[in-house]
Design a protein around this motif. Structure first.
Motif, PDB file in Angstrom:
ATOM      1  N   GLU A 270      10.341 -17.680   6.556  1.00  0.00           N
ATOM      2  CA  GLU A 270       8.915 -18.399   6.439  1.00  0.00           C
ATOM      3  C   GLU A 270       7.833 -16.711   6.115  1.00  0.00           C
ATOM      4  N   VAL A 271       7.063 -16.856   5.415  1.00  0.00           N
ATOM      5  CA  VAL A 271       6.082 -15.723   5.227  1.00  0.00           C
ATOM      6  C   VAL A 271       4.716 -16.053   5.789  1.00  0.00           C
ATOM      7  N   ARG A 272       4.227 -15.322   6.757  1.00  0.00           N
ATOM      8  CA  ARG A 272       2.873 -15.744   7.509  1.00  0.00           C
ATOM      9  C   ARG A 272       2.062 -14.485   7.187  1.00  0.00           C
ATOM     10  N   ILE A 273       1.001 -14.871   6.523  1.00  0.00           N
ATOM     11  CA  ILE A 273      -0.298 -13.830   6.038  1.00  0.00           C
ATOM     12  C   ILE A 273      -1.483 -14.059   6.748  1.00  0.00           C
ATOM     13  N   GLU A 274      -1.948 -13.107   7.617  1.00  0.00           N
ATOM     14  CA  GLU A 274      -3.253 -13.214   8.210  1.00  0.00           C
ATOM     15  C   GLU A 274      -4.103 -12.073   7.703  1.00  0.00           C
ATOM     16  N   LEU A 275      -5.514 -12.579   7.500  1.00  0.00           N
ATOM     17  CA  LEU A 275      -6.186 -11.217   7.005  1.00  0.00           C
ATOM     18  C   LEU A 275      -6.917 -10.529   8.382  1.00  0.00           C
TER      19      LEU A 275
ATOM     20  N   ASP B  60       0.839  -1.167   0.014  1.00  0.00           N
ATOM     21  CA  ASP B  60      -0.169   0.079  -0.027  1.00  0.00           C
ATOM     22  C   ASP B  60       0.870   1.129  -0.100  1.00  0.00           C
ATOM     23  N   SER B  61       0.438   2.379   0.336  1.00  0.00           N
ATOM     24  CA  SER B  61       1.087   3.633   0.391  1.00  0.00           C
ATOM     25  C   SER B  61       2.179   3.721   1.539  1.00  0.00           C
ATOM     26  N   GLU B  62       2.252   2.862   2.509  1.00  0.00           N
ATOM     27  CA  GLU B  62       3.229   2.758   3.590  1.00  0.00           C
ATOM     28  C   GLU B  62       3.987   1.595   3.970  1.00  0.00           C
ATOM     29  N   ASN B  63       3.554   0.548   3.333  1.00  0.00           N
ATOM     30  CA  ASN B  63       4.059  -0.653   3.805  1.00  0.00           C
ATOM     31  C   ASN B  63       4.051  -1.868   2.688  1.00  0.00           C
ATOM     32  N   SER B  64       5.080  -2.548   2.557  1.00  0.00           N
ATOM     33  CA  SER B  64       5.036  -3.739   1.611  1.00  0.00           C
ATOM     34  C   SER B  64       5.688  -4.709   1.673  1.00  0.00           C
ATOM     35  N   VAL B  65       5.466  -5.898   1.256  1.00  0.00           N
ATOM     36  CA  VAL B  65       6.276  -7.172   1.238  1.00  0.00           C
ATOM     37  C   VAL B  65       6.463  -7.766  -0.159  1.00  0.00           C
ATOM     38  N   ILE B  66       7.579  -7.885  -0.856  1.00  0.00           N
ATOM     39  CA  ILE B  66       7.643  -8.506  -2.051  1.00  0.00           C
ATOM     40  C   ILE B  66       8.514  -9.525  -2.155  1.00  0.00           C
ATOM     41  N   VAL B  67       8.132 -10.503  -2.942  1.00  0.00           N
ATOM     42  CA  VAL B  67       8.920 -11.372  -3.349  1.00  0.00           C
ATOM     43  C   VAL B  67       9.016 -11.465  -4.702  1.00  0.00           C
ATOM     44  N   ARG B  68      10.213 -11.380  -5.088  1.00  0.00           N
ATOM     45  CA  ARG B  68      10.711 -11.271  -6.390  1.00  0.00           C
ATOM     46  C   ARG B  68      11.582 -12.433  -6.921  1.00  0.00           C
TER      47      ARG B  68
ATOM     48  N   VAL C 200       7.548 -11.893   8.251  1.00  0.00           N
ATOM     49  CA  VAL C 200       8.499 -12.484   7.284  1.00  0.00           C
ATOM     50  C   VAL C 200       9.519 -12.952   8.604  1.00  0.00           C
ATOM     51  N   ARG C 201       9.916 -14.337   8.598  1.00  0.00           N
ATOM     52  CA  ARG C 201      10.699 -14.661   9.901  1.00  0.00           C
ATOM     53  C   ARG C 201      12.054 -15.392   9.117  1.00  0.00           C
ATOM     54  N   ASP C 202      13.107 -15.121   9.409  1.00  0.00           N
ATOM     55  CA  ASP C 202      14.255 -15.875   8.940  1.00  0.00           C
ATOM     56  C   ASP C 202      14.505 -16.778  10.356  1.00  0.00           C
TER      57      ASP C 202
ATOM     58  N   SER D 274      16.914 -19.032  10.054  1.00  0.00           N
ATOM     59  CA  SER D 274      18.428 -19.169  10.345  1.00  0.00           C
ATOM     60  C   SER D 274      18.958 -18.034  11.197  1.00  0.00           C
ATOM     61  N   VAL D 275      18.232 -17.196  11.545  1.00  0.00           N
ATOM     62  CA  VAL D 275      18.916 -15.970  12.257  1.00  0.00           C
ATOM     63  C   VAL D 275      17.654 -15.840  13.597  1.00  0.00           C
ATOM     64  N   SER D 276      17.972 -16.130  14.624  1.00  0.00           N
ATOM     65  CA  SER D 276      17.045 -16.289  15.661  1.00  0.00           C
ATOM     66  C   SER D 276      16.249 -14.888  15.961  1.00  0.00           C
ATOM     67  N   LEU D 277      15.240 -14.842  16.143  1.00  0.00           N
ATOM     68  CA  LEU D 277      14.441 -13.494  16.469  1.00  0.00           C
ATOM     69  C   LEU D 277      14.493 -12.493  15.396  1.00  0.00           C
ATOM     70  N   THR D 278      15.058 -12.898  14.127  1.00  0.00           N
ATOM     71  CA  THR D 278      14.830 -11.772  13.137  1.00  0.00           C
ATOM     72  C   THR D 278      13.465 -11.945  12.101  1.00  0.00           C
ATOM     73  N   ALA D 279      12.705 -11.087  12.504  1.00  0.00           N
ATOM     74  CA  ALA D 279      11.399 -11.059  12.066  1.00  0.00           C
ATOM     75  C   ALA D 279      10.984  -9.624  11.491  1.00  0.00           C
ATOM     76  N   VAL D 280       9.985  -9.421  10.757  1.00  0.00           N
ATOM     77  CA  VAL D 280       9.545  -8.212  10.485  1.00  0.00           C
ATOM     78  C   VAL D 280       8.162  -8.480  10.080  1.00  0.00           C
ATOM     79  N   ARG D 281       7.324  -7.454  10.732  1.00  0.00           N
ATOM     80  CA  ARG D 281       5.801  -7.855  10.454  1.00  0.00           C
ATOM     81  C   ARG D 281       5.021  -6.497  10.112  1.00  0.00           C
ATOM     82  N   VAL D 282       4.551  -6.378   9.038  1.00  0.00           N
ATOM     83  CA  VAL D 282       3.855  -5.069   8.346  1.00  0.00           C
ATOM     84  C   VAL D 282       2.203  -5.314   8.205  1.00  0.00           C
ATOM     85  N   LEU D 283       1.717  -4.166   8.298  1.00  0.00           N
ATOM     86  CA  LEU D 283       0.263  -4.205   8.011  1.00  0.00           C
ATOM     87  C   LEU D 283      -0.210  -3.616   6.501  1.00  0.00           C
TER      88      LEU D 283
END
Length: 151
Positions: A88-93, A14-22, A111-113, A115-124
């Protein structure tokens, strides 16, 4: 890379947040991981930006994404690539809601990696109603650009 450049498999933005797999390429014959697609995951928000490169997608990962899209269309939460091999990519409505007279869906993407403990990002991310169908078309474009079965 195709002649047109990288192909997006997922584009939740959207205009503020994004997750893209390319998808940016394919592994070369004879190398470990032959028959894989090479992808990157880019997550961006007003708060933080991150990029995970050298994500390897197997044909099963693309099949799993097709199944995940069906679950999302049915209103279910999905975890894609949750086998520990890739991030891992988790998507919740989280929607729908009305904004400026338009009905939008909201999804929370994490998005949680592993291989690196506690490395995650969460966006709406706020998305239009047809976002699942748009992602089915993106999956079809990836299959056409990178026909793994023909390798």
């Amino acid at each position: 890379m195709t002649e047109q450049g990288p192909v997006e498999l997922i584009h939740l933005a959207d205009s503020e947040n994004s997750v893209i797999v390319r998808v940016v390429g394919a592994t070369s014959a004879g190398l470990p991981g032959d028959g894989c697609l090479i992808a990157e995951i880019v997550a961006a928000s007003e708060f933080a930006n991150g990029r995970l490169t050298e994500v390897y997608l197997l044909p099963d990962d693309l099949d799993d994404w097709a199944e995940a899209l069906e679950l999302l269309a049915a209103g279910r939460t999905v975890s894609w690539m949750d086998d520990g091999r890739n991030p891992e990519v988790r998507i919740e409505l989280k929607g729908p809601y009305i904004s400026q007279g338009q009905t939008l869906n909201a999804v929370e993407v994490e998005v949680r990696d592993a291989s690196v403990s506690l490395t995650a990002v969460r966006v709406l991310v706020r998305l239009p109603d047809d976002w699942v169908d748009a992602h089915r078309r993106k999956l079809d474009q990836v299959h056409k650009a990178w026909p793994l079965g023909a390798r």
